[in-house]
Write a protein that holds these residues in place. Structure first.
Motif, mmCIF file in Angstrom:
data_model
loop_
_atom_site.group_PDB
_atom_site.id
_atom_site.type_symbol
_atom_site.label_atom_id
_atom_site.label_comp_id
_atom_site.label_asym_id
_atom_site.label_seq_id
_atom_site.Cartn_x
_atom_site.Cartn_y
_atom_site.Cartn_z
ATOM 1 N N ASN A 13 0.969 -1.329 -0.162
ATOM 2 C CA ASN A 13 -0.082 -0.052 0.007
ATOM 3 C C ASN A 13 0.822 1.286 0.148
ATOM 4 N N LYS A 14 1.189 1.610 -1.217
ATOM 5 C CA LYS A 14 2.108 2.858 -1.203
ATOM 6 C C LYS A 14 1.409 4.286 -1.479
ATOM 7 N N ASN A 15 -0.109 4.177 -1.426
ATOM 8 C CA ASN A 15 -0.689 5.446 -1.260
ATOM 9 C C ASN A 15 -1.142 6.086 -0.104
ATOM 10 N N GLY A 16 -0.437 5.367 0.941
ATOM 11 C CA GLY A 16 -0.682 6.180 2.449
ATOM 12 C C GLY A 16 -1.880 5.796 2.909
ATOM 13 N N GLU A 17 -2.858 4.835 2.464
ATOM 14 C CA GLU A 17 -4.038 4.442 2.901
ATOM 15 C C GLU A 17 -4.015 3.661 4.321
ATOM 16 N N VAL A 18 -2.963 3.514 4.921
ATOM 17 C CA VAL A 18 -2.734 2.560 6.087
ATOM 18 C C VAL A 18 -3.660 3.336 7.161
ATOM 19 N N ILE A 19 -4.554 2.628 7.957
ATOM 20 C CA ILE A 19 -5.419 3.098 8.944
ATOM 21 C C ILE A 19 -4.550 2.753 10.178
ATOM 22 N N GLN A 20 -3.864 1.881 10.390
ATOM 23 C CA GLN A 20 -3.322 1.375 11.596
ATOM 24 C C GLN A 20 -2.243 0.469 11.272
ATOM 25 N N SER A 21 -1.059 0.763 11.883
ATOM 26 C CA SER A 21 -0.068 -0.241 11.751
ATOM 27 C C SER A 21 0.586 -0.847 13.184
ATOM 28 N N GLU A 22 0.666 -2.135 13.408
ATOM 29 C CA GLU A 22 0.978 -2.571 14.807
ATOM 30 C C GLU A 22 2.230 -3.422 14.716
ATOM 31 N N ARG A 23 2.565 -3.726 13.524
ATOM 32 C CA ARG A 23 3.751 -4.578 13.314
ATOM 33 C C ARG A 23 4.926 -3.991 13.853
ATOM 34 N N ARG A 24 5.678 -4.650 14.508
ATOM 35 C CA ARG A 24 7.049 -3.853 15.204
ATOM 36 C C ARG A 24 8.240 -4.608 14.760
ATOM 37 N N TYR A 25 9.315 -3.692 14.779
ATOM 38 C CA TYR A 25 10.710 -4.272 14.499
ATOM 39 C C TYR A 25 11.654 -3.655 15.419
ATOM 40 N N GLY A 26 12.761 -4.374 15.538
ATOM 41 C CA GLY A 26 13.836 -3.886 16.341
ATOM 42 C C GLY A 26 14.138 -5.006 17.505
ATOM 43 N N GLN A 27 14.614 -4.679 18.454
ATOM 44 C CA GLN A 27 15.276 -5.793 19.371
ATOM 45 C C GLN A 27 14.352 -6.122 20.500
ATOM 46 N N MET A 28 14.188 -7.710 20.908
ATOM 47 C CA MET A 28 13.181 -7.921 21.801
ATOM 48 C C MET A 28 14.107 -8.939 22.744
ATOM 49 N N SER A 29 14.019 -9.099 24.068
ATOM 50 C CA SER A 29 14.787 -9.889 24.905
ATOM 51 C C SER A 29 14.039 -10.335 25.935
ATOM 52 N N ARG A 30 14.076 -11.532 26.645
ATOM 53 C CA ARG A 30 13.632 -12.184 27.617
ATOM 54 C C ARG A 30 14.462 -12.731 28.315
ATOM 55 N N SER A 31 14.485 -12.920 29.641
ATOM 56 C CA SER A 31 15.523 -13.973 30.525
ATOM 57 C C SER A 31 14.566 -14.614 31.335
ATOM 58 N N TYR A 32 15.246 -15.941 31.595
ATOM 59 C CA TYR A 32 14.540 -16.891 32.627
ATOM 60 C C TYR A 32 15.508 -17.353 33.765
ATOM 61 N N ARG A 33 15.233 -17.675 34.998
ATOM 62 C CA ARG A 33 16.165 -18.071 35.601
ATOM 63 C C ARG A 33 15.960 -19.814 35.802
ATOM 64 N N LEU A 34 16.733 -20.379 35.232
ATOM 65 C CA LEU A 34 16.598 -21.882 35.233
ATOM 66 C C LEU A 34 17.924 -22.342 35.742
ATOM 67 N N PRO A 35 18.079 -22.807 36.898
ATOM 68 C CA PRO A 35 19.277 -23.301 37.624
ATOM 69 C C PRO A 35 19.744 -24.666 36.893
ATOM 70 N N ASN A 36 20.869 -25.352 36.814
ATOM 71 C CA ASN A 36 21.388 -26.315 36.830
ATOM 72 C C ASN A 36 21.021 -27.024 35.431
ATOM 73 N N VAL A 37 21.315 -26.234 34.467
ATOM 74 C CA VAL A 37 21.081 -26.830 33.099
ATOM 75 C C VAL A 37 22.362 -27.298 32.501
ATOM 76 N N ASP A 38 22.286 -28.700 31.808
ATOM 77 C CA ASP A 38 23.403 -29.410 31.143
ATOM 78 C C ASP A 38 23.488 -28.656 29.885
ATOM 79 N N LEU A 39 24.368 -28.131 29.608
ATOM 80 C CA LEU A 39 24.473 -27.290 28.321
ATOM 81 C C LEU A 39 24.950 -28.089 27.202
ATOM 82 N N GLU A 40 25.389 -29.139 27.646
ATOM 83 C CA GLU A 40 25.893 -29.984 26.621
ATOM 84 C C GLU A 40 24.741 -30.835 25.920
#
Length: 140
Positions: free
Chosen positions: A83-110
């Protein structure tokens, strides 16, 4: 019609401004950088499922250090030529960086297993077994 579009646009702006008056926890579904997840634990390990729709697998990074699992993703700008004619009523899609952390002890990385399919990142994080967690060190 332009007047109707303007009123709708103001409505969405007003709703977002109202959200800013409160703590993000008051309207958690409206947070733009929130990665929804399910985390389960068993005797053998943890299972984590994170919704990350629209990300390329190469742009998702998973790290585990000091009992913390961190998942981050980066999404570039959208090149939507629909839509190049500028007829967009609403835009909610986002871009950029997202991050989340979780405390999970004793994980076997291998033995960690990760897969990304249909916008969902699935992680299987086995716990360190009792044998591997011993403190005895052989001297050679």
């Amino acid at each position: 019609m332009a007047n109707d579009l303007q009123r709708r646009d103001n409505f969405f702006d007003d709703m977002m401004n109202m959200r800013d008056l409160f703590n993000d926890n008051f309207f958690p579904a409206m947070k733009t950088n929130y990665m929804k997840s399910d985390v389960t634990e068993s005797d053998k390990g943890y299972q984590v499922k994170i919704d990350m729709p629209g990300f390329d697998k190469k742009d998702i990074h998973v790290n585990y250090a000091n009992g913390m699992l961190t998942v981050s993703g980066h999404r570039e700008t959208f090149d939507d030529d629909a839509n190049k004619n500028g007829e967009v009523i609403q835009s909610e899609r986002r871009y950029g960086q997202m991050s989340r952390s979780y405390r999970l002890p004793n994980v076997d990385l291998e033995k960690v297993n990760a897969k990304y399919n249909d916008g969902v990142l699935e992680l299987d994080l086995p716990k360190i077994s009792e044998k591997a967690n011993g403190s005895h060190i052989e001297i050679q």
